[in-house]
Motif scaffolding. Structure first.
Motif, mmCIF file in Angstrom:
data_model
loop_
_atom_site.group_PDB
_atom_site.id
_atom_site.type_symbol
_atom_site.label_atom_id
_atom_site.label_comp_id
_atom_site.label_asym_id
_atom_site.label_seq_id
_atom_site.Cartn_x
_atom_site.Cartn_y
_atom_site.Cartn_z
ATOM 1 N N LYS A 138 0.822 -1.220 0.000
ATOM 2 C CA LYS A 138 0.000 0.000 0.000
ATOM 3 C C LYS A 138 0.857 1.272 0.000
ATOM 4 O O LYS A 138 0.531 2.275 0.630
ATOM 5 N N VAL A 139 2.006 1.190 -0.661
ATOM 6 C CA VAL A 139 2.848 2.370 -0.882
ATOM 7 C C VAL A 139 3.208 2.394 -2.359
ATOM 8 O O VAL A 139 3.180 1.368 -3.042
ATOM 9 N N ASN A 140 3.553 3.584 -2.854
ATOM 10 C CA ASN A 140 3.823 3.731 -4.285
ATOM 11 C C ASN A 140 5.238 3.326 -4.674
ATOM 12 O O ASN A 140 5.502 3.152 -5.865
ATOM 13 N N SER A 141 6.121 3.218 -3.712
ATOM 14 C CA SER A 141 7.474 2.799 -4.059
ATOM 15 C C SER A 141 8.093 2.048 -2.889
ATOM 16 O O SER A 141 7.803 2.341 -1.732
ATOM 17 N N PHE A 142 8.911 1.076 -3.233
ATOM 18 C CA PHE A 142 9.629 0.305 -2.226
ATOM 19 C C PHE A 142 10.804 -0.384 -2.906
ATOM 20 O O PHE A 142 10.901 -0.412 -4.141
ATOM 21 N N VAL A 143 11.684 -0.922 -2.096
ATOM 22 C CA VAL A 143 12.874 -1.628 -2.592
ATOM 23 C C VAL A 143 12.833 -3.054 -2.071
ATOM 24 O O VAL A 143 12.502 -3.281 -0.909
ATOM 25 N N ARG A 144 13.141 -3.991 -2.935
ATOM 26 C CA ARG A 144 13.165 -5.386 -2.521
ATOM 27 C C ARG A 144 14.403 -6.066 -3.117
ATOM 28 O O ARG A 144 15.066 -5.511 -3.999
ATOM 29 N N GLU A 145 14.687 -7.264 -2.601
ATOM 30 C CA GLU A 145 15.790 -8.060 -3.125
ATOM 31 C C GLU A 145 15.228 -9.217 -3.926
ATOM 32 O O GLU A 145 14.257 -9.852 -3.502
ATOM 33 N N VAL A 146 15.814 -9.477 -5.089
ATOM 34 C CA VAL A 146 15.382 -10.587 -5.935
ATOM 35 C C VAL A 146 16.608 -11.404 -6.323
ATOM 36 O O VAL A 146 17.702 -10.865 -6.474
ATOM 37 N N PHE B 36 19.864 -9.145 -6.777
ATOM 38 C CA PHE B 36 19.779 -7.747 -7.170
ATOM 39 C C PHE B 36 18.930 -6.985 -6.157
ATOM 40 O O PHE B 36 18.022 -7.548 -5.534
ATOM 41 N N GLU B 37 19.222 -5.686 -6.064
ATOM 42 C CA GLU B 37 18.375 -4.761 -5.319
ATOM 43 C C GLU B 37 17.477 -4.059 -6.327
ATOM 44 O O GLU B 37 17.969 -3.402 -7.248
ATOM 45 N N GLN B 38 16.188 -4.233 -6.188
ATOM 46 C CA GLN B 38 15.227 -3.770 -7.176
ATOM 47 C C GLN B 38 14.327 -2.696 -6.562
ATOM 48 O O GLN B 38 13.717 -2.909 -5.518
ATOM 49 N N SER B 39 14.247 -1.540 -7.240
ATOM 50 C CA SER B 39 13.362 -0.462 -6.817
ATOM 51 C C SER B 39 12.070 -0.559 -7.615
ATOM 52 O O SER B 39 12.088 -0.633 -8.845
ATOM 53 N N VAL B 40 10.938 -0.572 -6.918
ATOM 54 C CA VAL B 40 9.627 -0.741 -7.549
ATOM 55 C C VAL B 40 8.819 0.538 -7.333
ATOM 56 O O VAL B 40 8.711 1.026 -6.199
ATOM 57 N N HIS B 41 8.256 1.088 -8.422
ATOM 58 C CA HIS B 41 7.449 2.313 -8.356
ATOM 59 C C HIS B 41 6.088 2.066 -9.001
ATOM 60 O O HIS B 41 6.009 1.593 -10.136
ATOM 61 N N PHE B 42 5.047 2.393 -8.273
ATOM 62 C CA PHE B 42 3.688 2.281 -8.803
ATOM 63 C C PHE B 42 3.265 3.669 -9.297
ATOM 64 O O PHE B 42 3.114 4.610 -8.507
ATOM 65 N N ILE C 249 23.829 -7.035 -5.973
ATOM 66 C CA ILE C 249 24.336 -7.190 -4.605
ATOM 67 C C ILE C 249 24.737 -8.645 -4.339
ATOM 68 O O ILE C 249 24.746 -9.092 -3.194
ATOM 69 N N THR C 250 25.070 -9.356 -5.426
ATOM 70 C CA THR C 250 25.443 -10.767 -5.267
ATOM 71 C C THR C 250 26.636 -10.918 -4.334
ATOM 72 O O THR C 250 26.616 -11.727 -3.394
ATOM 73 N N GLU C 251 27.675 -10.132 -4.577
ATOM 74 C CA GLU C 251 28.868 -10.243 -3.741
ATOM 75 C C GLU C 251 28.563 -9.846 -2.294
ATOM 76 O O GLU C 251 29.051 -10.464 -1.345
ATOM 77 N N GLN C 252 27.733 -8.821 -2.129
ATOM 78 C CA GLN C 252 27.363 -8.404 -0.779
ATOM 79 C C GLN C 252 26.623 -9.521 -0.061
ATOM 80 O O GLN C 252 26.881 -9.809 1.109
ATOM 81 N N LYS C 253 25.672 -10.144 -0.777
ATOM 82 C CA LYS C 253 24.892 -11.217 -0.163
ATOM 83 C C LYS C 253 25.780 -12.420 0.163
ATOM 84 O O LYS C 253 25.613 -13.079 1.193
ATOM 85 N N GLN C 254 26.706 -12.706 -0.753
ATOM 86 C CA GLN C 254 27.611 -13.810 -0.475
ATOM 87 C C GLN C 254 28.449 -13.515 0.756
ATOM 88 O O GLN C 254 28.683 -14.394 1.590
ATOM 89 N N ALA C 255 28.898 -12.253 0.859
ATOM 90 C CA ALA C 255 29.679 -11.867 2.040
ATOM 91 C C ALA C 255 28.832 -11.974 3.301
ATOM 92 O O ALA C 255 29.293 -12.459 4.342
ATOM 93 N N GLU C 256 27.552 -11.503 3.222
ATOM 94 C CA GLU C 256 26.666 -11.596 4.382
ATOM 95 C C GLU C 256 26.418 -13.051 4.759
ATOM 96 O O GLU C 256 26.395 -13.408 5.942
ATOM 97 N N LEU C 257 26.207 -13.891 3.724
ATOM 98 C CA LEU C 257 25.971 -15.309 3.984
ATOM 99 C C LEU C 257 27.189 -15.954 4.630
ATOM 100 O O LEU C 257 27.072 -16.754 5.556
ATOM 101 N N GLU C 258 28.371 -15.591 4.150
ATOM 102 C CA GLU C 258 29.591 -16.134 4.732
ATOM 103 C C GLU C 258 29.739 -15.696 6.183
ATOM 104 O O GLU C 258 30.134 -16.486 7.047
#
Length: 879
Positions: free
Chosen positions: A222-230, A237-243, A258-267
């Protein structure tokens, strides 16, 4: 100058700000304009926004020529602070025409746009640095006619509001993928970057991971924009969604990979999980009294944290047949119900081709880390039989010696082991080695404290301990036992004439011969000097004792060959049997010692009993077995009751039911005689059910008579406990007698409980669910620990009487009893001390807060009538 060169369109932007005037030749398709240094065109004025406007190249409809459009704001569509003014009018966007003047929020920053065709390259370059640029351009050039009134066709895609918004974010130019869909999920636009990055996007549509779930999230958030991870394949990737509500569109931007970031976080997450697991495992290894239990728990917590399929602990040893160095699997944990590999890993020689490399690598302190298919063929064979696709092994070391290895295995994928996993496994190996070393030190200290260093036999201290436990078992199992005191004849002569060294060698040889003369389960100890004591538990016939004594004497008939000497040595034996004359450990040893002197008086090299033969003191076994089969139907059995007392209130808290046999001709038959026969013949099951029913009936009768409800405790024999219908039988008896389950306590011995711990757990949990109380009888005699018994749903621990007898004479025993009470209370268990006979024992038990006792100090076992009288006195009622 050629005609083509003169006809070439030149686009210039003459900028005027606080730093003066400069001319910019417009070659690129897009420019960002603003105060920040990251812009393509920088304006030096505080009234200008960080990114104030965008300059976008636009194709003129119907021609191959192009002009430029200026758009207020940044690439994300956010407008500038002070606005955009073209030719004196504020606008959001404007198609630039030759001579247009642009103000960026104030007069401090402005620009003039030129589009000319009759200007040579040399003149163009000169104009850039001309002081009178405006006059020069007016004199040297004429504007291109189409740009006097540059108008974009209304039907042209670029003229619509939606297209203008798209142009404002430069979707065609920027390298970030941009995708638009309508509210039904249909694709309406892809920029070139999206087409390249996701080639199957049009084909898959809203099923593609980049678009999957967007419609639902837009509705739910119920917001016009948000950011999600896919996640797309292995990339995140970090994906920005705008309605865009006004256009009924959903626009998404792939902001960044953000693949490398996620891999680092996972590690990092996996590292933290492993560190936590290693810490928990170390606590298990330190806290568990049983070493193998600690290792099992440690492997489980590490295996779960590392998300592996198998975790192993292997130990090195000498092969039992060849004496060569070998390895065996000691502990194994599996994530899923995988078949055990223990049978594959018993007594495996390192000299085998499949293991020789492992020995070389691991013994040198190195790791084995890899995918099975990359291992040598002979090693692949032993791994694939257990389904292992990836393996990580680290060495275990004890006192700098290679003593085994610790391993993780994956059976579901070809796994690349991380540095964190290697480090965790190495740390775990160090912890296990430390626990292993502590165990060996503790075992060595205990061994030295309880064994004779010369012969390796148990010493006097351990013999006393074993005898005490054997007495408790004999009482509980209704068996007898024998103690033999042995002394070497004329050993002092050998010692004095040939020396103590040879005398020691002789004692070692004597110890070996004694051990080979005994039955399985018998114990020989060195009492001191040339004296030995022998414990024969589980005696049913006198002949069993005489056979052992005869074998011992026979063993001394052969000559001892020591250092060139032929030595003939004999022995004298004194024997004491457990009976009414020798009822405890101290008396048994004393009487055996006395009998030894009689043997010496009889000429040595013989054995003598302290009392007459066992067969004279007990009924004939065969005749007894026959009479036992009719005892129940003849009504010869009766149940006695021994009260259990609370030390503080001195009230009766319960009764223990005890079976007695009054034979018409033989008189009272001791339980130690007939119970083993009943157990062996299977009659104990029927007799046990009768005792249980009788005890429940009596307890209900006491309740009906108005006495305060109390718990009746009934012992279950090992064979009775293992009956498949035990739970149903108990439920049926409770229903028949009308006794509520909470007033029945069933007792099993400690050795029965731990013989098959999984079976015991199932039966006891079923009984607990029924509401029956559960107790361990004679705790401390079965070589178990509270760490194992806490797995069971127990309510009461009964401390064995052998401990209570030594409370006031052996401080070590006192500490043990105190520890049992403390641990038991911490687990919420009731503690009952058995065999209490002295005031000193009561005082000690009170001091350690053991509240309940049972023993002759208060009451001997009583008939039902006598027990009823005691209850009447306690309740203050007359008969």
């Amino acid at each position: 100058m050629s005609g083509n060169e003169r006809e070439k369109i030149r686009h210039l932007l003459v900028v005027q700000d606080l730093q003066g005037q400069r001319t910019i030749i417009l070659h690129e398709a897009t420019y960002s304009i603003g105060r920040h240094s990251s812009n393509a065109i920088i304006l030096y004025s505080r009234s200008v926004s960080r990114q104030h406007a965008i300059l976008l190249r636009v194709t003129v409809p119907g021609t191959e020529q192009y002009g430029f459009r200026i758009i207020d704001g940044n690439f994300k569509g956010q407008g500038s602070t002070n606005g955009l003014i073209v030719n004196g009018e504020r606008c959001v966007s404007h198609n630039l025409r030759h001579g247009d003047i642009i103000h960026f929020g104030s007069n401090q920053a402005q620009a003039k746009y030129y589009a000319i065709s009759n200007l040579s390259e040399e003149a163009l370059n000169e104009s850039v640095n001309a002081d009178n640029l405006s006059d020069f351009l007016t004199e040297q050039s004429q504007p291109v006619t189409p740009f006097h009134t540059l108008v974009v066709d209304p039907n042209f895609e670029g003229a619509s509001d939606a297209a203008l918004a798209r142009l404002a974010s430069f979707p065609e130019m920027i390298p970030n993928p941009i995708i638009e869909t309508d509210l039904e999920g249909n694709l309406t636009y892809l920029n070139p970057a999206a087409t390249v990055k996701f080639p199957r996007l049009r084909e898959m549509g809203k099923e593609h991971p980049i678009l999957e779930g967007i419609l639902t999230e837009v509705q739910n958030r119920k917001v016009n924009s948000f950011v999600r991870e896919v996640q797309f394949g292995q990339e995140v990737f970090e994906q920005s969604v705008h309605f865009l509500a006004e256009s009924d569109l959903i626009r998404t931007y792939i902001i960044r990979d953000i693949t490398e970031q996620k891999q680092a976080e996972l590690e990092l997450y996996q590292r933290d999980r492993l560190l936590e697991a290693v810490a928990r495992a170390a606590n298990y290894l330190l806290g568990e009294m049983d070493y193998e239990t600690g290792v099992d728990k440690a492997l489980a917590v590490l295996g779960e944290a590392a998300k592996v399929d198998r975790a192993y602990l292997f130990k090195n040893h000498f092969h039992p047949l060849t004496g060569e160095i070998a390895v065996s699997l000691q502990c194994e944990w599996t994530r899923f119900p995988l078949p055990t590999s223990r049978h594959h890993w018993q007594n495996q020689l390192y000299e085998l081709p499949a293991l020789s490399r492992w020995y070389t690598v691991l013994s040198n302190g190195q790791l084995i880390n890899g995918i099975t298919k990359d291992f040598p063929a002979n090693e692949q064979g032993i791994l694939l039989r257990d389904g292992i696709q990836s393996l990580l092994l680290v060495p275990l070391r004890l006192d700098e010696q290679f003593c085994g290895f610790l391993g993780l295995a994956d059976c579901t994928q070809e796994r690349i082991w991380s540095q964190h996993e290697e480090s965790a496994l190495l740390t775990m190996a160090a912890s296990i080695s430390g626990a292993w070393q502590r165990q060996q030190v503790e075992e060595k200290i205990r061994y030295q404290a309880l064994h004779d260093l010369l012969t390796g036999l148990p010493n006097r201290l351990l013999f006393d301990e074993l005898l005490g436990k054997a007495l408790a078992n004999a009482t509980r199992s209704n068996e007898s036992l024998a103690v033999i005191f042995l002394d070497l004849d004329r050993f002092k002569i050998i010692n004095d004439t040939l020396g103590h060294t040879l005398g020691d060698r002789l004692l070692q040889s004597v110890a070996q011969r004694l051990q080979t003369s005994l039955r399985s389960g018998d114990t020989v100890a060195r009492w001191g000097g040339d004296e030995f004591t022998i414990l024969l538990p589980r005696i049913h016939f006198l002949e069993e004792v005489t056979q052992v004594a005869w074998r011992i004497l026979k063993a001394f008939e052969n000559v001892f060959y020591l250092e060139g000497h032929e030595l003939y040595v004999s022995a004298s034996l004194g024997i004491a049997l457990l009976d009414e004359h020798s009822p405890d450990a101290e008396t048994l040893i004393q009487h055996a010692d006395t009998a030894l002197y009689h043997a010496k008086d009889e000429g040595r090299n013989n054995y003598q009993f302290y009392t007459t033969s066992l067969s004279a003191k007990t009924p004939d076994i065969l005749n007894l077995d026959k009479n036992l089969r009719y005892a129940l139907e003849r009504g010869e059995f009766t149940v006695y009751y021994q009260p259990q007392i609370n030390l503080y209130s001195e009230q009766i808290t319960g009764m223990e039911a005890l079976l007695r046999w009054q034979h018409s001709e033989m008189g009272i038959v001791a339980p130690s005689v007939f119970i083993p026969l009943a157990e062996e013949s299977g009659l104990i099951v029927t007799i046990g059910e009768w005792v249980l029913r009788t005890a429940c009936q009596q307890n209900r009768a006491w309740q009906d008579a108005g006495f305060n409800p109390l718990i009746i405790a009934v012992n279950l024999s090992p064979k009775q406990f293992r009956q498949p219908n035990l739970v149903e039988t108990v439920a049926q008896i409770l229903a028949e007698t009308g006794l509520e389950p909470q007033y029945l306590e069933l007792e099993i011995t400690e050795s029965t409980a731990i013989e098959d711990i999984e079976f015991t757990k199932k039966v006891l949990y079923d009984l607990e669910a029924m509401g029956v109380h559960l107790s361990i009888d004679d705790f401390g005699t079965g070589h178990s620990s509270l760490s194992r018994l806490q797995l069971l749903p127990l309510h009461n621990l009964k401390i064995d009487s052998s401990f209570i007898r030594e409370l006031t004479t052996d401080t070590r025993v006192a500490h043990i009893v105190k520890a049992i009470v403390t641990l038991g209370r911490s687990l919420g268990l009731k503690l009952t001390a058995e065999g209490v006979e002295k005031q000193e024992e009561i005082d000690f038990l009170k001091s350690i807060h053991c509240e309940d006792v049972q023993g002759f100090y208060f009451h001997r076992p009583l008939s039902a009538e006598k027990a009823t009288e005691v209850l009447q006195r306690k309740s203050g009622r007359s008969q």
